[in-house]
Design a protein around this motif. Structure first.
Motif, PDB file in Angstrom:
ATOM      1  N   PRO A 144      -4.306  19.616 -12.771  1.00 24.22           N
ATOM      2  CA  PRO A 144      -4.316  19.807 -14.217  1.00 24.22           C
ATOM      3  C   PRO A 144      -3.157  20.775 -14.535  1.00 24.22           C
ATOM      4  O   PRO A 144      -2.720  20.982 -15.713  1.00 24.22           O
ATOM      5  CB  PRO A 144      -5.532  20.418 -14.598  1.00 24.22           C
ATOM      6  N   GLY A 145      -2.430  21.522 -13.607  1.00 19.70           N
ATOM      7  CA  GLY A 145      -1.444  22.231 -13.898  1.00 19.70           C
ATOM      8  C   GLY A 145      -0.182  21.462 -13.796  1.00 19.70           C
ATOM      9  O   GLY A 145       0.749  22.112 -14.211  1.00 19.70           O
ATOM     10  N   SER A 146      -0.062  20.418 -13.530  1.00 22.27           N
ATOM     11  CA  SER A 146       1.213  19.637 -13.512  1.00 22.27           C
ATOM     12  C   SER A 146       1.218  18.445 -14.634  1.00 22.27           C
ATOM     13  O   SER A 146       2.223  17.806 -14.412  1.00 22.27           O
ATOM     14  CB  SER A 146       1.395  18.954 -12.207  1.00 22.27           C
ATOM     15  N   VAL A 169       0.961  -1.136  -0.012  1.00 20.39           N
ATOM     16  CA  VAL A 169      -0.083   0.078   0.038  1.00 20.39           C
ATOM     17  C   VAL A 169       0.800   1.320  -0.003  1.00 20.39           C
ATOM     18  O   VAL A 169       1.711   1.611   0.962  1.00 20.39           O
ATOM     19  CB  VAL A 169      -0.901  -0.076   1.268  1.00 20.39           C
ATOM     20  N   MET A 170       0.688   1.867  -1.128  1.00 19.72           N
ATOM     21  CA  MET A 170       1.464   3.462  -0.977  1.00 19.72           C
ATOM     22  C   MET A 170       0.543   4.546  -0.797  1.00 19.72           C
ATOM     23  O   MET A 170      -0.492   4.496  -1.322  1.00 19.72           O
ATOM     24  CB  MET A 170       2.136   3.348  -2.474  1.00 19.72           C
ATOM     25  N   THR A 171       1.208   5.504   0.101  1.00 19.02           N
ATOM     26  CA  THR A 171       0.662   6.663   0.259  1.00 19.02           C
ATOM     27  C   THR A 171       0.989   7.675  -0.888  1.00 19.02           C
ATOM     28  O   THR A 171       1.969   7.828  -0.704  1.00 19.02           O
ATOM     29  CB  THR A 171       0.940   7.406   1.537  1.00 19.02           C
ATOM     30  N   SER A 172      -0.166   7.991  -1.605  1.00 22.12           N
ATOM     31  CA  SER A 172       0.010   9.027  -2.716  1.00 22.12           C
ATOM     32  C   SER A 172      -0.873  10.349  -2.044  1.00 22.12           C
ATOM     33  O   SER A 172      -1.130  10.550  -1.051  1.00 22.12           O
ATOM     34  CB  SER A 172      -0.533   8.480  -3.920  1.00 22.12           C
ATOM     35  N   THR A 173      -1.162  11.089  -3.270  1.00 16.28           N
ATOM     36  CA  THR A 173      -1.577  12.361  -3.113  1.00 16.28           C
ATOM     37  C   THR A 173      -2.673  12.843  -3.977  1.00 16.28           C
ATOM     38  O   THR A 173      -2.728  12.548  -5.165  1.00 16.28           O
ATOM     39  CB  THR A 173      -0.425  13.476  -2.940  1.00 16.28           C
ATOM     40  N   ILE A 174      -3.426  13.689  -3.438  1.00 14.31           N
ATOM     41  CA  ILE A 174      -4.528  14.609  -4.340  1.00 14.31           C
ATOM     42  C   ILE A 174      -3.701  15.104  -5.546  1.00 14.31           C
ATOM     43  O   ILE A 174      -4.413  15.507  -6.876  1.00 14.31           O
ATOM     44  CB  ILE A 174      -5.256  15.516  -3.724  1.00 14.31           C
ATOM     45  N   ASP A 181      -7.207  28.089  -8.706  1.00 14.48           N
ATOM     46  CA  ASP A 181      -7.896  28.605  -9.648  1.00 14.48           C
ATOM     47  C   ASP A 181      -8.204  27.383 -10.838  1.00 14.48           C
ATOM     48  O   ASP A 181      -8.569  27.640 -11.815  1.00 14.48           O
ATOM     49  CB  ASP A 181      -7.226  29.583 -10.277  1.00 14.48           C
ATOM     50  N   ARG A 182      -7.684  26.149 -10.294  1.00 13.31           N
ATOM     51  CA  ARG A 182      -8.007  25.097 -11.153  1.00 13.31           C
ATOM     52  C   ARG A 182      -8.858  23.890 -10.283  1.00 13.31           C
ATOM     53  O   ARG A 182      -8.633  23.969  -9.109  1.00 13.31           O
ATOM     54  CB  ARG A 182      -6.777  24.539 -11.684  1.00 13.31           C
ATOM     55  N   HIS A 183      -9.563  23.110 -10.955  1.00 16.86           N
ATOM     56  CA  HIS A 183     -10.393  22.068 -10.381  1.00 16.86           C
ATOM     57  C   HIS A 183      -9.972  20.793 -10.194  1.00 16.86           C
ATOM     58  O   HIS A 183      -9.553  20.032 -11.284  1.00 16.86           O
ATOM     59  CB  HIS A 183     -11.807  22.065 -11.104  1.00 16.86           C
ATOM     60  N   TYR A 184      -9.765  20.167  -9.169  1.00 15.28           N
ATOM     61  CA  TYR A 184      -9.297  18.806  -9.046  1.00 15.28           C
ATOM     62  C   TYR A 184      -9.827  18.365  -7.483  1.00 15.28           C
ATOM     63  O   TYR A 184      -8.964  17.201  -7.052  1.00 15.28           O
ATOM     64  CB  TYR A 184      -7.887  18.442  -9.223  1.00 15.28           C
ATOM     65  N   ALA A 222       9.968  20.358  -7.498  1.00 14.13           N
ATOM     66  CA  ALA A 222       9.276  20.819  -8.498  1.00 14.13           C
ATOM     67  C   ALA A 222       8.105  19.996  -9.261  1.00 14.13           C
ATOM     68  O   ALA A 222       7.309  20.534 -10.077  1.00 14.13           O
ATOM     69  CB  ALA A 222      10.126  21.630  -9.577  1.00 14.13           C
ATOM     70  N   HIS A 223       8.357  18.592  -9.359  1.00 11.80           N
ATOM     71  CA  HIS A 223       7.720  17.594  -9.763  1.00 11.80           C
ATOM     72  C   HIS A 223       7.217  16.549  -8.994  1.00 11.80           C
ATOM     73  O   HIS A 223       7.107  15.407  -9.472  1.00 11.80           O
ATOM     74  CB  HIS A 223       8.561  16.866 -10.879  1.00 11.80           C
ATOM     75  N   TYR A 224       6.903  17.061  -7.885  1.00 14.37           N
ATOM     76  CA  TYR A 224       6.238  16.143  -6.777  1.00 14.37           C
ATOM     77  C   TYR A 224       4.948  15.501  -7.367  1.00 14.37           C
ATOM     78  O   TYR A 224       5.047  14.022  -7.215  1.00 14.37           O
ATOM     79  CB  TYR A 224       5.796  17.079  -5.477  1.00 14.37           C
ATOM     80  N   ALA A 225       4.032  16.090  -7.918  1.00  8.98           N
ATOM     81  CA  ALA A 225       2.911  15.140  -8.325  1.00  8.98           C
ATOM     82  C   ALA A 225       3.333  14.298  -9.461  1.00  8.98           C
ATOM     83  O   ALA A 225       2.752  13.147  -9.535  1.00  8.98           O
ATOM     84  CB  ALA A 225       1.953  16.206  -9.183  1.00  8.98           C
TER      85      ALA A 225
END
Length: 306
Positions: A98-100, A88-93, A267-270, A138-141
């Protein structure tokens, strides 16, 4: 457990032990686990050392709290293949930001489902400079997306990834300091930079996330799972709760398009959907149930006199 030395990771260790599980913590040794927990001191980035530390050990499940890159994921796949039934990996929202990345468009107001980012089809580029701290920040996502992709394609164990909403609560334990940042600015009457049109995001209390990860460790689902409390909030909603408790009027400053705003101003939806976790049997709280308490902790942390 890989990591688990701070915040909801420490709480997860406690809850697993309370449920009767034998827990092994793997980290670099900067923080010792609770008494009675096996501790393997090793750098997960050193594959030879990690493999040697694991020796002949096997595990029912591995919970990975600190996997940030496809390189780390590939090392873990090789090290734990045949040693565990479940990973099981803990990931992120942030994987949905959409900006990444170039992602399918989801209409504002529509909760984002897990299938928006399918790790089985996501491109992996292990040759990027993932070892560079500045590049990784800078590239976390993208690092998280690619790490999920590596695990999803592995054959050595069942894999699930928990995509956590923004985690709040716990006062000084909340190491990002974002809620304390808002509390301090509201109390001091300092400006809070926001976008002209803000969109909501989702949150989860650190205790609820620890409980969900404990549940996920012993469940049998695979693939991505969104983890967020009910009740999305935008930055104005969040600041209003703080202002009401602090007895101060917030001061907002609107940033120009493309300008840098405060944390949680989007200012972006996710904003994620938690429907899959509910369908699998997990019950979420509402942000209104716990946010006032988290704010009170942050106010105490930021301004001891309050």
């Amino acid at each position: 457990m890989i990591g688990g030395s701070r915040y909801f990771g420490k709480l997860l260790v406690d809850r697993l032990r309370a449920a009767g599980h034998q827990v092994t913590v793997i980290n670099r040794g900067s923080t010792a686990p609770p008494a009675g927990v096996e501790h393997l001191v090793v750098d997960r980035n050193d594959e030879a050392a990690l493999t040697a530390a694991l020796d002949a050990r096997t595990f029912d499940v591995v919970v990975d709290q600190v996997c940030y890159t496809p390189v780390q994921a590939a090392i873990a796949v090789r090290a734990f293949a045949g040693r565990t039934r479940r990973y099981v990996m803990t990931s992120t929202i942030e994987v949905y930001d959409p900006g990444s990345a170039a992602l399918p468009t989801v209409a504002a107001g529509t909760p984002v489902p897990e299938e928006l980012v399918d790790p089985a089809t996501w491109r992996v580029a292990a040759d990027l400079p993932w070892h560079d701290d500045a590049y990784l920040e800078a590239h976390y996502a993208e690092g998280k997306r690619q790490a999920e992709a590596v695990f999803t394609r592995a054959d050595g164990f069942e894999f699930a990834t928990v995509r956590s909403a923004h985690v709040l609560g716990g006062g000084t334990q909340e190491f990002t300091g974002r809620l304390a940042h808002y509390a301090a600015r509201v109390v001091a009457g300092e400006e809070i930079a926001v976008h002209a049109q803000v969109l909501p995001t989702v949150f989860i209390h650190h205790e609820e996330l620890a409980e969900l990860l404990r549940w996920a460790a012993t469940a049998d689902f695979t693939g991505p799972l969104n983890a967020c409390s009910d009740g999305p909030l935008d930055v104005h909603d969040l600041v209003a709760v703080i202002a009401a408790q602090a007895g101060r009027a917030p001061v907002h400053r609107t940033v120009p398009a493309g300008g840098k705003a405060s944390p949680f101003s989007y200012d972006r939806h996710y904003a994620m959907s938690n429907a899959r976790a509910k369908d699998l049997g997990f019950s979420f709280s509402h942000t209104a149930d716990w946010l006032p308490g988290a704010v009170a902790e942050a106010l105490t942390q930021s301004v001891p006199s309050i």
